[in-house]
Write a protein that holds these residues in place. Sequence first.
Motif, short mmCIF file in Angstrom:
data_model
loop_
_atom_site.label_atom_id
_atom_site.label_comp_id
_atom_site.label_asym_id
_atom_site.label_seq_id
_atom_site.Cartn_x
_atom_site.Cartn_y
_atom_site.Cartn_z
N PHE A 194 -5.21 -6.73 -0.87
CA PHE A 194 -5.17 -5.50 -0.08
C PHE A 194 -4.32 -5.69 1.17
CE2 PHE A 194 -9.16 -4.28 -2.36
CZ PHE A 194 -8.72 -3.06 -2.84
N GLU A 195 -4.49 -6.82 1.82
CA GLU A 195 -3.75 -7.05 3.07
C GLU A 195 -2.26 -7.21 2.81
OE1 GLU A 195 -5.62 -10.35 4.96
OE2 GLU A 195 -7.37 -9.18 5.62
N THR A 196 -1.89 -7.77 1.64
CA THR A 196 -0.48 -7.95 1.31
C THR A 196 0.25 -6.61 1.23
OG1 THR A 196 -0.89 -10.03 0.16
CG2 THR A 196 1.13 -8.86 -0.42
N ILE A 197 -0.46 -5.59 0.71
CA ILE A 197 0.17 -4.27 0.59
C ILE A 197 0.64 -3.79 1.96
CG2 ILE A 197 -0.22 -1.85 -0.04
CD1 ILE A 197 -2.32 -2.88 -2.06
N GLY A 205 11.75 -17.62 2.09
CA GLY A 205 11.30 -18.88 1.52
C GLY A 205 9.94 -18.76 0.85
N LYS A 206 9.15 -17.72 1.24
CA LYS A 206 7.82 -17.54 0.65
C LYS A 206 7.71 -16.20 -0.09
CE LYS A 206 5.44 -20.14 4.32
NZ LYS A 206 4.40 -20.07 5.38
N ARG A 207 8.72 -15.36 0.12
CA ARG A 207 8.58 -14.00 -0.38
C ARG A 207 8.46 -13.93 -1.90
NH1 ARG A 207 13.83 -11.52 2.27
NH2 ARG A 207 14.54 -13.47 1.34
N ASN A 208 9.32 -14.67 -2.61
CA ASN A 208 9.29 -14.61 -4.08
C ASN A 208 7.96 -15.14 -4.63
OD1 ASN A 208 12.45 -14.83 -3.50
ND2 ASN A 208 12.13 -13.88 -5.52
N ASP A 209 7.52 -16.27 -4.08
CA ASP A 209 6.25 -16.85 -4.53
C ASP A 209 5.09 -15.91 -4.23
OD1 ASP A 209 7.52 -19.08 -5.48
OD2 ASP A 209 7.09 -20.32 -3.71
N ASN A 210 5.13 -15.30 -3.04
CA ASN A 210 4.05 -14.38 -2.67
C ASN A 210 4.07 -13.12 -3.54
OD1 ASN A 210 3.13 -16.10 -0.69
ND2 ASN A 210 4.23 -15.09 0.97
N LEU A 211 5.26 -12.65 -3.87
CA LEU A 211 5.38 -11.50 -4.76
C LEU A 211 4.81 -11.83 -6.13
CD1 LEU A 211 6.36 -8.79 -5.83
CD2 LEU A 211 8.68 -9.76 -5.98
N ILE A 234 5.84 -1.13 -2.49
CA ILE A 234 5.30 -0.75 -1.19
C ILE A 234 5.14 -1.98 -0.29
CG2 ILE A 234 3.26 0.17 -0.01
CD1 ILE A 234 2.85 2.00 -2.45
N ALA A 235 4.59 -3.06 -0.87
CA ALA A 235 4.40 -4.29 -0.11
C ALA A 235 5.74 -4.85 0.35
CB ALA A 235 3.64 -5.31 -0.94
N ASN A 236 6.73 -4.77 -0.51
CA ASN A 236 8.06 -5.27 -0.14
C ASN A 236 8.65 -4.44 1.00
OD1 ASN A 236 10.38 -7.09 -0.72
ND2 ASN A 236 11.41 -5.17 -1.20
N ASP A 237 8.43 -3.12 0.94
CA ASP A 237 8.92 -2.26 2.02
C ASP A 237 8.27 -2.62 3.35
OD1 ASP A 237 10.62 -0.89 0.36
OD2 ASP A 237 9.23 0.77 -0.01
N ASN A 238 7.04 -3.15 3.30
CA ASN A 238 6.33 -3.54 4.52
C ASN A 238 6.61 -4.98 4.95
OD1 ASN A 238 5.07 -1.03 4.87
ND2 ASN A 238 3.37 -1.58 3.51
N THR A 239 7.46 -5.66 4.19
CA THR A 239 7.86 -7.03 4.54
C THR A 239 8.91 -6.98 5.65
OG1 THR A 239 7.41 -7.75 2.26
CG2 THR A 239 8.81 -9.18 3.63
N PRO A 240 8.76 -7.77 6.71
CA PRO A 240 9.74 -7.73 7.83
C PRO A 240 11.18 -7.87 7.37
CG PRO A 240 7.83 -9.05 8.42
CD PRO A 240 7.66 -8.70 6.98
N ASP A 241 11.44 -8.77 6.45
CA ASP A 241 12.79 -8.95 5.88
C ASP A 241 12.65 -8.80 4.37
OD1 ASP A 241 15.40 -9.50 5.34
OD2 ASP A 241 15.33 -11.60 5.99
N PRO A 242 12.66 -7.56 3.86
CA PRO A 242 12.33 -7.34 2.45
C PRO A 242 13.33 -7.94 1.48
CG PRO A 242 13.16 -5.32 3.45
CD PRO A 242 12.98 -6.31 4.56
N LEU A 243 12.82 -8.22 0.28
CA LEU A 243 13.66 -8.70 -0.81
C LEU A 243 14.52 -7.55 -1.33
CD1 LEU A 243 10.91 -10.67 -2.76
CD2 LEU A 243 12.99 -11.72 -1.84
N PRO A 244 15.68 -7.87 -1.88
CA PRO A 244 16.46 -6.82 -2.56
C PRO A 244 15.64 -6.23 -3.69
CG PRO A 244 17.76 -8.81 -2.23
CD PRO A 244 16.36 -9.18 -1.89
N LEU A 245 15.81 -4.94 -3.91
CA LEU A 245 15.02 -4.26 -4.93
C LEU A 245 15.23 -4.89 -6.30
CD1 LEU A 245 13.05 -2.01 -5.52
CD2 LEU A 245 14.98 -0.44 -5.80
N THR A 246 16.47 -5.34 -6.59
CA THR A 246 16.73 -5.96 -7.90
C THR A 246 15.92 -7.24 -8.06
OG1 THR A 246 18.64 -7.08 -6.90
CG2 THR A 246 19.05 -5.02 -8.11
#
Length: 269
Positions: A194-197, A205-211, A234-246
């Motif tokens: 829930f908090e990740t959303i 460095g952690k974004r892919n693993d966390n996703l 939605i969670a990616n949009d709330n990431t300070p430096d989001p991953l590319p959508l692809t």
Amino acid sequence: MLVNLVNYAVSYAEKGFSVIPIGQNKKPLIKFANKPPLTPDEIRKIWQKYPLANIALKTDKFFVIDVDRHSGEVDGMKSIKDLNHNEWFKDTLCERTAHDGFHFFFAKPKDMKISQNIGILPSVDLKAHENNYVVVAPSVLGEKKYQWLNSKPIRPAPAGLLELIKSKQKEIPPTKVAEIMLGMRKRTKTTGLFETIVKGFGDKGKRNDNLASFMGGLLMRNVDPYLAAKLAVIANDNTPDPLPLTEVERTVNSMIEKENRKREGVQSE
């Protein structure tokens, strides 16, 4: 034979009691919690709608020692007699219930909070919550009647009985609701999802693993894959430096395929 008890209900109200109309299942026929007592006129209107309603009284100004004597269970009167203080239960209002139990009525003390205690003694309950109630005479359940055994006033509880109640209140275990609330305060993996959303997938460095972990957690909990994918976006949009959508789509699809293979393997075993 069932009769209309409206005049009795009005009489209770005029004596200062908070009346609650109840059905044969002992369930209230109206919403009453945290509401003012019904007026005589309101009672008459309700009994026009429910002419065979029984009567209950809200335990807002008094508490009741409810003694059960159901067959096959401990006789609550034995629990009362084992206290060796029969005098506590004399000289106050008392009724016999439809199942041959007893209701002993006592005024609530002003300097002590009386808490509800179901099972204060074997087959004996303490009914005291301001939004609780007890059925009163001349109510009828089936062919069994409630009957007043005296017409004495509701007197203050003896000091000894209050001391017993006070000692038992300290022993009351947490209610199921309290246990749930305590459990909710403990961090769990679901809490993290829930908090990740809201917080996103963290730093580079952690974004892919966390996703991947986020998707795996949702899918493991049988969240619909399409909805899980939308939550990931939605969670990616709330990431300070989001991953590319692809990149999000690639990881999401990979985790869905992985979960499908796992489920197919389980089904084939």
